[in-house]
Design a protein around this motif. Structure first.
Motif, PDB file in Angstrom:
ATOM      1  N   PHE A 192       0.823  -1.210   0.000  1.00 32.81           N
ATOM      2  CA  PHE A 192       0.000   0.000   0.000  1.00 32.81           C
ATOM      3  C   PHE A 192       0.858   1.262   0.000  1.00 32.81           C
ATOM      4  O   PHE A 192       0.511   2.263  -0.636  1.00 32.81           O
ATOM      5  CB  PHE A 192      -0.939  -0.005   1.204  1.00 32.81           C
ATOM      6  N   LEU A 193       1.988   1.225   0.726  1.00 31.28           N
ATOM      7  CA  LEU A 193       2.861   2.402   0.776  1.00 31.28           C
ATOM      8  C   LEU A 193       3.444   2.717  -0.602  1.00 31.28           C
ATOM      9  O   LEU A 193       3.441   3.870  -1.045  1.00 31.28           O
ATOM     10  CB  LEU A 193       3.989   2.176   1.789  1.00 31.28           C
ATOM     11  N   VAL A 194       3.948   1.692  -1.280  1.00 33.63           N
ATOM     12  CA  VAL A 194       4.507   1.899  -2.623  1.00 33.63           C
ATOM     13  C   VAL A 194       3.408   2.360  -3.581  1.00 33.63           C
ATOM     14  O   VAL A 194       3.604   3.273  -4.391  1.00 33.63           O
ATOM     15  CB  VAL A 194       5.187   0.610  -3.141  1.00 33.63           C
ATOM     16  N   SER A 195       2.221   1.743  -3.475  1.00 33.00           N
ATOM     17  CA  SER A 195       1.098   2.125  -4.338  1.00 33.00           C
ATOM     18  C   SER A 195       0.723   3.590  -4.139  1.00 33.00           C
ATOM     19  O   SER A 195       0.423   4.302  -5.099  1.00 33.00           O
ATOM     20  CB  SER A 195      -0.113   1.240  -4.050  1.00 33.00           C
ATOM     21  N   ALA A 196       0.729   4.040  -2.874  1.00 36.36           N
ATOM     22  CA  ALA A 196       0.385   5.432  -2.579  1.00 36.36           C
ATOM     23  C   ALA A 196       1.363   6.394  -3.247  1.00 36.36           C
ATOM     24  O   ALA A 196       0.983   7.465  -3.718  1.00 36.36           O
ATOM     25  CB  ALA A 196       0.377   5.660  -1.060  1.00 36.36           C
ATOM     26  N   ILE A 197       2.634   5.996  -3.325  1.00 33.83           N
ATOM     27  CA  ILE A 197       3.672   6.862  -3.919  1.00 33.83           C
ATOM     28  C   ILE A 197       3.538   6.919  -5.439  1.00 33.83           C
ATOM     29  O   ILE A 197       3.655   7.986  -6.044  1.00 33.83           O
ATOM     30  CB  ILE A 197       5.077   6.365  -3.506  1.00 33.83           C
ATOM     31  N   VAL A 198       3.274   5.757  -6.074  1.00 37.91           N
ATOM     32  CA  VAL A 198       3.318   5.707  -7.549  1.00 37.91           C
ATOM     33  C   VAL A 198       1.975   5.963  -8.224  1.00 37.91           C
ATOM     34  O   VAL A 198       1.943   6.200  -9.432  1.00 37.91           O
ATOM     35  CB  VAL A 198       3.883   4.342  -8.042  1.00 37.91           C
ATOM     36  N   SER A 199       0.861   5.943  -7.474  1.00 38.12           N
ATOM     37  CA  SER A 199      -0.458   6.099  -8.105  1.00 38.12           C
ATOM     38  C   SER A 199      -0.591   7.377  -8.936  1.00 38.12           C
ATOM     39  O   SER A 199      -1.109   7.335 -10.061  1.00 38.12           O
ATOM     40  CB  SER A 199      -1.564   6.041  -7.047  1.00 38.12           C
ATOM     41  N   PRO A 200      -0.135   8.553  -8.438  1.00 40.84           N
ATOM     42  CA  PRO A 200      -0.241   9.755  -9.277  1.00 40.84           C
ATOM     43  C   PRO A 200       0.542   9.633 -10.592  1.00 40.84           C
ATOM     44  O   PRO A 200       0.104  10.131 -11.631  1.00 40.84           O
ATOM     45  CB  PRO A 200       0.338  10.869  -8.389  1.00 40.84           C
TER      46      PRO A 200
END
Length: 407
Positions: A56-64
């Protein structure tokens, strides 16, 4: 049949397989960590938390970033990237030989995320605006169905074919999602944004009619996920404290954990359609208020049955909240930045996924299980106040604009 309806049905199955695939691994992740050689209770708790949250942490960073790429290259390409990327990352997890490899592969899985928000953005860009609430709510039932069925299927398969085989089966489901996307989904002509025309983050918000409301909706997404996740770490223990003589705590906990999803499935399309008629903002505010009342009530329950009934009622509100936010995001943004906006919103969603369990564990450790429900209710109440203020500012600005036009 109209092309957007064909896409909606196809994307529904893609989101269902994605939700099913991701959620069926989660129930036995600590068992897999243990199987990889982590033995002490403290280390097992730490590594289970790390391998769960790093995705979830990595996803939060790369989603934008993925959202920006979707605006430039098209959303179907992002759906193909996400489904195939996750299939490979999850397949490799079946062959991990130590916990560090699992941790890195879970981080890689976060890097390949983005199927569901891009599916939402694809449908939002094609569906008639007056039916967007119904379409987004219908699509949300796919993820809900997958999340309900995933843990049940994962637990059954883990018992009968082994933990590593579940990763292989999960990867196969994601390949099916990839094939559905490749052959059935048609994106059609859409305005693409070249790299030279790409707006900066600041310019994206400057292009929005109500940037303050947009940020408020992002925060609301985070709070919705936070309140869904805050109860997770303590649910089984709380049920055990109310029914210490019961010998089927695991079954009870699973039922009470899953029951909101059942009512959410029933309410999501209906409330989405109602929102198209009476206003999505009203539906969002009403369901948030209902959630506050129900969370406060949960802090006073004395039996698992009472908790189950209240969580079932909560599901009716839960089924409308995130689709309502997503519908409002579509309403107040242009096609040129929809992918970016959904990417930012997904980042806040993942932050809520991380913050919720942390808050629940911390509050229960300091004050006890019942205070987790009360604390969650307070967080939602504060969010209602900030959202109400943002919506009021939007109405005042609209009124000033209309008054200026009349002059």
């Amino acid at each position: 049949m109209e092309s957007w309806k064909v896409n909606l049905i196809s994307v529904w199955f893609g989101c269902f397989f994605t939700g099913l695939a991701i959620s069926q691994i989660l129930p036995f992740l600590p068992l897999y960590v243990s199987q990889l050689g982590v033995s002490s209770h403290e280390a097992l708790s730490m590594w289970s938390g790390l391998v769960f949250s790093v995705t979830f942490l990595v996803s939060a960073i790369v989603s934008p970033m993925w959202g920006s790429l979707a605006d430039r290259k098209g959303r179907k390409l992002m759906l193909l990237r996400a489904s195939l990327g996750m299939a490979i990352a999850i397949l490799l997890q079946a062959f991990a030989t130590n916990v560090w490899q699992l941790f890195l592969l879970r981080a890689l899985m976060g890097l390949t995320s983005g199927y569901i928000p891009n599916a939402m953005a694809l449908v939002a860009s094609q569906v008639p605006r007056e039916r967007s609430g119904w379409a987004i709510s219908t699509l949300s039932t796919a993820q809900i169905s997958g999340v309900i069925g995933g843990p049940l299927m994962g637990g059954f398969l883990a018992d009968h074919v082994g933990l590593r085989a579940v990763f292989v089966i999960t990867a196969v489901l994601l390949v099916i999602s990839f094939l559905v996307t490749l052959f059935l989904i048609k994106e059609g002509a859409r305005p693409t944004v070249s790299k030279a025309e790409r707006l900066s983050g600041k310019a994206v918000f400057a292009s929005l009619p109500y940037p303050g409301l947009m940020i408020s909706l992002f925060v609301t997404t985070m709070v919705i996920q936070l309140c869904n996740g805050s109860v997770g770490p303590i649910l089984a223990l709380f049920i055990q404290s109310m029914a210490p003589e019961s010998n089927n705590i695991a079954f009870l906990s699973g039922m009470i954990a899953a029951v909101p999803g059942i009512s959410a499935l029933m309410s999501a399309p209906r409330l989405g359609k109602l929102g198209d008629r009476i206003g999505t903002g009203r539906i969002l505010m009403a369901t948030l208020i209902v959630a506050v009342v129900l969370f406060f009530a949960m802090s006073f329950v004395t039996t698992p049955l009472q908790l189950g009934v209240l969580r079932f009622l909560l599901g009716f509100a839960d089924g409308a909240m995130l689709p309502a936010v997503q519908t409002l995001l579509i309403k107040y943004s242009s096609d040129r930045v929809t992918g970016r906006i959904f990417g930012y919103n997904q980042s806040f969603m993942y932050l809520g996924n991380v913050a919720g369990p942390l808050m629940g564990a911390a509050v229960s450790a300091m004050a006890g299980f019942r205070w987790v429900f009360a604390a969650t209710a307070v967080v939602v109440l504060v969010n209602i106040l900030q959202l109400a203020w943002a919506m009021r500012q939007r109405r005042l600005r609209e009124a000033r604009t209309q008054a200026a036009k009349r002059l």
